[in-house]
Design an enzyme around this catalytic site. Structure first.
Site, PDB file in Angstrom:
ATOM      1  N   GLY A 238       0.813  -1.210   0.000  1.00 20.39           N
ATOM      2  CA  GLY A 238       0.000   0.000   0.000  1.00 20.39           C
ATOM      3  C   GLY A 238       0.846   1.260   0.000  1.00 20.39           C
ATOM      4  N   VAL A 239       0.190   2.357  -0.348  1.00 15.63           N
ATOM      5  CA  VAL A 239       0.837   3.664  -0.411  1.00 15.63           C
ATOM      6  C   VAL A 239       1.062   4.196   0.997  1.00 15.63           C
ATOM      7  CG1 VAL A 239       0.618   5.992  -1.347  1.00 15.63           C
ATOM      8  CG2 VAL A 239      -0.510   4.089  -2.491  1.00 15.63           C
ATOM      9  N   GLY A 240       2.203   4.853   1.238  1.00 14.90           N
ATOM     10  CA  GLY A 240       2.402   5.531   2.510  1.00 14.90           C
ATOM     11  C   GLY A 240       3.740   5.194   3.127  1.00 14.90           C
ATOM     12  N   SER A 241       3.985   5.801   4.262  1.00 16.97           N
ATOM     13  CA  SER A 241       5.288   5.639   4.899  1.00 16.97           C
ATOM     14  C   SER A 241       5.520   4.206   5.351  1.00 16.97           C
ATOM     15  CB  SER A 241       5.399   6.586   6.096  1.00 16.97           C
ATOM     16  OG  SER A 241       5.425   7.924   5.655  1.00 16.97           O
TER      17      SER A 241
ATOM     18  N   GLU B  12       0.238  -0.497  -7.140  1.00 17.22           N
ATOM     19  CA  GLU B  12      -0.262   0.721  -7.780  1.00 17.22           C
ATOM     20  C   GLU B  12       0.746   1.852  -7.786  1.00 17.22           C
ATOM     21  OE1 GLU B  12      -3.975   1.500  -5.719  1.00 17.22           O
ATOM     22  OE2 GLU B  12      -2.973   2.782  -4.279  1.00 17.22           O
TER      23      GLU B  12
ATOM     24  N   ASN C  84      -7.869   9.161   4.313  1.00 22.07           N
ATOM     25  CA  ASN C  84      -7.569   9.338   2.888  1.00 22.07           C
ATOM     26  C   ASN C  84      -8.624   8.717   1.971  1.00 22.07           C
ATOM     27  OD1 ASN C  84      -5.210  10.491   3.804  1.00 22.07           O
ATOM     28  ND2 ASN C  84      -3.948   8.721   3.377  1.00 22.07           N
TER      29      ASN C  84
ATOM     30  N   GLY D 291      -6.544   1.646  -3.437  1.00 18.76           N
ATOM     31  CA  GLY D 291      -6.487   0.381  -4.154  1.00 18.76           C
ATOM     32  C   GLY D 291      -6.495  -0.840  -3.249  1.00 18.76           C
TER      33      GLY D 291
END
Lengths: 486, 486
Positions: free
Chosen positions: A259-262, A286, A376, A380
């Site tokens: 997943g997106v993020g830190s 993604e 947020n 995805g």
């Protein structure tokens, strides 16, 4: 066809951002490029933000975009509706205050929703490109839903950004699924293959303006990994190493999404230390975040597929310096290909996504604090979780410096149901939920994933709930107590 | 290859049900055929139910099965674990009391979970067939997950049922997806096409016993449609007629799926009155119920694809009398093909599934009364909802003779999230949720779908919750009050 030495073909209607912005109806629907906070249009949104007109726009993006849209346009009160994802504080506040109507959608299906669904006609697509011709454009640092938006919109404005390298098109593989019921199966045989071209095609009648800019993306800033991040990464690595040894699905290679993020970025980077024997490591997700660049550099990663180069500014510099080399192993696709569940299934991609909190039975809240306030959006995570052979939710066991448990009796918002979650990993340990009943899952999650500070209280809840019976025993009087005390 | 004049090939190990049952280890995993309460093995389960041995079996099926398994075996205390769906009272009670560990799974992925996942090795597959040879069998009234089970199990027992017509194999189209990451896209170009054969292949070494029977299925009994059912059907029909006119996805044909059960059956039948112009009507779902037979008879339905002939006894008689004609337009597939999200997406199948209750924001509880007590299971609803271009939840607005509202502030169990639900239909009306924010959805659902008796209380809840703010405003102190009062 795009050639490498021109940015804007002769004869196209180049005009100022302000003139182009005036073409957008005051209550229009604006379909913008952008994903992972890169590759979004900048000049026209800024012009819309400074216009005297009273705007009430619907803004649809592929994923998250930069300050020019989700800060400036929001603060100028120009956005009435916004889909499908956002990741900036001003828009988040406006959404939670009810000033902007937000619609939180799974990424992979958004293109279809815009083209065929109930989102209404797309008035204007505004997309960033590194080059544009009479009937084609080459997207910049993300592709997102640009192809679907360009196909749907009645008018098209292209921002050509000289700050993005022209050669970035080498990453792109623009393939379009057809329209149901005659939509063909996507003919992609391996995660790193190419089945399309660099350019997005459009009807030349639609192109009303080309705007020039050299404004850089305002990408994410990742925080340094915390001790908890490293703990989660260590436990995840051990779990995946064992699973890869056990399962016949990973005899040849390991396919991963993060997943997106830190936290996702930290997990990607930590994978460099994993021992998967001599298996190929492949990324099918993604976003390509900084953590993947090292793996590409040292040859650990065979290939990477995504829809966005969601890099930090340092990461962008590093990539821009050597586009040709990185583009050998990395490919950007439209979001309805990069995130397509059918491909996640066929390639057997292990999905690793973070969350706000999980409950003792394995339901996951990815999006809403206390069930009400969106952070947020689901992004995805649903695209990858549902059809992954191994869907992992990875998160620290606590928040707020240990003052809040992220393992709770009942989540007040569910983004991923018990049917779609195979394992939970925290810095405390791993709960493998596969083949287990809800009561068994609960013991596994509390014993292995909850922070020791909260285990006793969670066990007390479970004991009370189980006394009342049921397949997923809950005591509705106290199920949300831990949230109500917050 | 199967020929039409023999049931059991020469030289196969025919034996009694009791002898065959003794081959099942006392703590073994038993993978049984069956879906929609038909096509399941009967004699060996009954033999297991009457044995003196102390059994503690894990029983995995494709979908729901008959009394011989989910009543007799349960009442003899022989089942310790059970996946992925059940629909009979004794097992439901045992699951809710915690005596049987149940694992409620999406149907389409169960085959993979058994073959590659954490469910452990399959010890014995017990499947019903209309014919068996050295390395093939022809399933009877359902296919379900029989191919995956036969591939996974180390031993195979085949029950050959003379009460099921030998020609029933004409419905079957047995195609097998390969193993990730080299799983090919399923080469099905249209919902009614055929890409496989009648028989399920197996390794001849696995076949340990063939048992003969002439015991009929114990299929569902559908209730007569209620006034509420007819109201839901009327509203659904009007909504679909308008959508079919509007959307470019339905220019040529309308593809539909309906959930299993009495309401689904009534909805299927009511579709016969819908005006879709000259478009072809196509069914792409998991079960063929009685309601579809009329549509097939009068030529309204171009083709029907499913994994089970989940007919009433009358419906079975009707079909058995004319297998050849019905098999021209109807096809049975393995459940990991019939329910495959990639095909639902490619064919643009409208999904219509029922539920226990929905909340004001559009989350759906399909499975758990008051969040705790499971009814049947999620079944295939998630397979069809997620990737449908139009996912409809259809249900009456009340239960218990009007004494309980099925539209509630917050569902205490979520099977389908707000991200996957496009419209809600009750006998009161239709809420089209597409493109709407949660606050907008709430007004739409309360105004159009809730029963008038409960609207005021729901509005009061919403007003209070919205006063507290948030994207999905909830007041956690009162969100579950309507359930807590029950």
């Amino acid at each position: 066809m795009p050639s490498d030495d021109e940015r804007i073909a002769d004869g196209l209607p180049v005009e100022s951002a302000d003139t182009a912005a005036d073409r957008v109806p005051a209550d229009g629907t604006v379909l913008v490029s952008g994903f992972g906070s890169v590759g979004y249009p900048k000049e026209v949104p800024l012009a819309l933000a400074r216009t005297d007109r009273d705007l009430s726009l619907t803004v649809v993006s592929g994923g998250s975009v930069g300050r020019e849209i989700d800060v400036e346009l929001v603060e100028s009160d120009a956005i009435a509706r916004r889909f499908p994802y956002q990741a900036r504080s001003p828009i988040r506040t406006a959404v939670n205050d009810g000033r902007i109507a937000f619609h939180d959608r799974n990424i992979s299906t958004l293109g279809d929703e815009v083209q065929y669904g109930g989102l209404g006609p797309g008035n204007v697509a505004i997309v960033e490109a590194v080059a544009v011709g009479e009937d084609w454009l080459v997207p910049s640092t993300s592709i997102g839903h640009t192809p679907a938006f360009v196909e749907s919109a009645s008018e098209l404005i292209v921002e050509v950004n000289a700050a993005q390298p022209r050669e970035i098109g080498r990453f792109h593989d623009v393939y379009r699924p057809g329209r149901p019921p005659n939509r063909e199966a996507i003919p992609l045989d391996a995660p790193g293959d190419r089945i399309g071209g660099q350019a997005v095609r459009f009807d030349p009648e639609k192109l009303v303006a080309v705007v020039e800019t050299d404004r850089r993306d305002q990408p994410y800033e990742f925080r340094e990994p915390t001790a908890d991040d490293r703990g989660v990464a260590d436990n995840l690595r051990g779990f995946l190493e064992a699973e890869v040894e056990r399962s016949p699905l990973f005899e040849e290679s390991v396919r991963l999404q993060f997943g997106v993020g830190s936290l996702g970025n930290a997990l990607m980077a930590a994978l460099g230390d994993a021992d998967f024997g001599d298996r190929d490591l492949v990324y099918f997700g993604e976003v390509i975040q900084d953590g993947l660049l090292d793996l590409l550099d040292d040859g650990r990663l065979r290939s990477a597929s995504a829809t966005s180069l969601a890099l930090s500014e340092d990461g962008q510099d590093r990539l821009f310096d050597d586009v040709e080399r990185y583009a050998e192993d990395a490919v950007l696709r439209p979001a309805d290909v990069s995130n397509r569940p059918a491909l996640v299934d066929r390639f057997g991609v292990v999905a690793v996504n973070s969350a706000l909190e999980v409950d003792v039975y394995g339901h996951v809240n990815s999006t809403h604090v206390n069930g009400s306030r969106v952070v947020n959006g689901v992004g995805g995570s649903g695209d990858f979780n549902r059809h992954s052979p191994l869907a992992v939710t990875a998160l620290p066991s606590t928040a707020n410096g240990g003052n809040l448990t992220r393992v709770v009796p009942m989540v007040p918002h569910v983004d991923h149901t018990e049917h779609d979650v195979d394992a939970i990993v925290t810095e405390q340990g791993v709960a493998d939920l596969r083949g287990k009943s809800p009561r068994e899952r609960a013991r596994e999650i509390v014993d292995h994933c909850a922070h020791p500070t909260y285990r006793e209280r969670l066990r007390e809840y479970l004991d009370d709930a189980v006394a009342g019976g049921g397949h997923v025993p809950h005591d509705l009087d106290s199920a949300l107590s831990m949230h109500r005390e917050r």
